[in-house]
Design an enzyme around this catalytic site. Structure first.
Site, PDB file in Angstrom:
ATOM      1  N   HIS A   1       0.849  -1.199   0.000  1.00  0.00           N
ATOM      2  CA  HIS A   1       0.000   0.000   0.000  1.00  0.00           C
ATOM      3  C   HIS A   1       0.879   1.242   0.000  1.00  0.00           C
ATOM      4  O   HIS A   1       2.037   1.206   0.422  1.00  0.00           O
ATOM      5  CB  HIS A   1      -0.926   0.014   1.216  1.00  0.00           C
ATOM      6  CG  HIS A   1      -0.219  -0.166   2.512  1.00  0.00           C
ATOM      7  ND1 HIS A   1       0.155  -1.406   2.987  1.00  0.00           N
ATOM      8  CD2 HIS A   1       0.199   0.721   3.427  1.00  0.00           C
ATOM      9  CE1 HIS A   1       0.764  -1.266   4.139  1.00  0.00           C
ATOM     10  NE2 HIS A   1       0.825   0.012   4.434  1.00  0.00           N
TER      11      HIS A   1
ATOM     12  N   HIS B   1       0.902   5.299   1.251  1.00  0.00           N
ATOM     13  CA  HIS B   1       0.288   6.300   2.119  1.00  0.00           C
ATOM     14  C   HIS B   1       0.311   7.666   1.436  1.00  0.00           C
ATOM     15  O   HIS B   1       1.330   8.066   0.874  1.00  0.00           O
ATOM     16  CB  HIS B   1       1.095   6.471   3.414  1.00  0.00           C
ATOM     17  CG  HIS B   1       1.153   5.274   4.289  1.00  0.00           C
ATOM     18  ND1 HIS B   1       0.396   5.132   5.430  1.00  0.00           N
ATOM     19  CD2 HIS B   1       1.899   4.142   4.223  1.00  0.00           C
ATOM     20  CE1 HIS B   1       0.673   3.987   6.026  1.00  0.00           C
ATOM     21  NE2 HIS B   1       1.591   3.368   5.308  1.00  0.00           N
TER      22      HIS B   1
HETATM   23  P1  5GP Z   1       1.988   0.253   7.260  1.00  0.00           P
HETATM   24  O1  5GP Z   1       2.400   0.379   8.691  1.00  0.00           O
HETATM   25  O2  5GP Z   1       1.857  -1.207   6.936  1.00  0.00           O
HETATM   26  O3  5GP Z   1       2.811   1.007   6.285  1.00  0.00           O
HETATM   27  O4  5GP Z   1       0.550   0.915   7.142  1.00  0.00           O
HETATM   28  C1  5GP Z   1      -0.618   0.287   7.507  1.00  0.00           C
HETATM   29  C2  5GP Z   1      -1.598   1.379   7.724  1.00  0.00           C
HETATM   30  O5  5GP Z   1      -2.869   0.800   7.824  1.00  0.00           O
HETATM   31  C3  5GP Z   1      -1.365   2.169   9.023  1.00  0.00           C
HETATM   32  O6  5GP Z   1      -1.235   3.549   8.718  1.00  0.00           O
HETATM   33  C4  5GP Z   1      -2.596   1.872   9.861  1.00  0.00           C
HETATM   34  O7  5GP Z   1      -3.015   3.003  10.579  1.00  0.00           O
HETATM   35  C5  5GP Z   1      -3.606   1.452   8.818  1.00  0.00           C
HETATM   36  N1  5GP Z   1      -4.580   0.498   9.279  1.00  0.00           N
HETATM   37  C6  5GP Z   1      -4.410  -0.564  10.091  1.00  0.00           C
HETATM   38  N2  5GP Z   1      -5.551  -1.251  10.219  1.00  0.00           N
HETATM   39  C7  5GP Z   1      -6.476  -0.617   9.462  1.00  0.00           C
HETATM   40  C8  5GP Z   1      -7.862  -0.861   9.196  1.00  0.00           C
HETATM   41  O8  5GP Z   1      -8.472  -1.799   9.673  1.00  0.00           O
HETATM   42  N3  5GP Z   1      -8.478   0.002   8.352  1.00  0.00           N
HETATM   43  C9  5GP Z   1      -7.827   1.072   7.794  1.00  0.00           C
HETATM   44  N4  5GP Z   1      -8.528   1.861   6.999  1.00  0.00           N
HETATM   45  N5  5GP Z   1      -6.532   1.332   8.037  1.00  0.00           N
HETATM   46  C10 5GP Z   1      -5.864   0.498   8.861  1.00  0.00           C
END
Ligand code: 5GP
Length: 148
Positions: free
Chosen positions: A107, A109
């Protein structure tokens, strides 16, 4: 090592793509889905993911899916900047737990940044549903106006 783990179809973003878990959807087409981060680091924090690619990270995603995601990232960033008027915007993508990745479906951001406001803690501090709903409605309208 979390960089080389195999894809878990039960991860939360896979559940969102299947419709098994809810999200505050902003944009969707056949290949890409964009929605609000549930634990936003700033006002307007959004996520963009490929729908058809069972990829954990940048190492295993196919380039066609990645290009489609990035095209939406650019279009959506333009709409978010136009609508929310941040002073800056961060585009971030993490690979592997030591790099900050917490959800293992690739993903990107989109994190609007406002002068004088620090960044919220990553993946912590759940937003109020009413605020997310209001922001979703505002951005969905802006997206519709933009024609993307
Ligand atoms: P990462 O840490 O993997 O780069 O980003 C994962 C993102 O997903 C984080 O910013 C976190 O806040 C978000 N996130 C985690 N669980 C959920 C969820 O159930 N729904 C949504 N919309 N975002 C989530």
């Amino acid at each position: 090592m979390s960089l080389t783990i195999s894809y878990d179809p039960q991860n939360i973003f896979a559940q969102i793509i299947r419709g098994d878990a809810p999200c505050y959807r902003l944009y969707e087409d056949d290949d890409v889905l964009a929605f609000l981060d549930l634990f936003p680091q700033s006002f307007g924090h959004a996520l963009v993911i490929p729908k058809r690619s069972a990829a954990c990270n940048i190492l295993d995603v196919d380039s066609e899916a990645l290009c489609k995601v990035m095209a939406v990232v650019q279009k959506l960033t333009r709409v978010i900047v136009d609508e929310l008027q941040p002073d800056g915007v961060q585009i971030a993508q993490f690979n592997g737990a030591p790099a900050g990745q917490t959800v293992f479906h690739i993903h990107v951001h989109i994190v609007p940044r406002y002068a004088g406001e620090g960044l919220g803690v990553h993946a912590a501090g759940k937003a109020e549903p009413a605020e997310l709903e209001k922001l979703q409605a505002r951005l969905v309208e802006a997206i519709a106006r933009s024609g993307i």
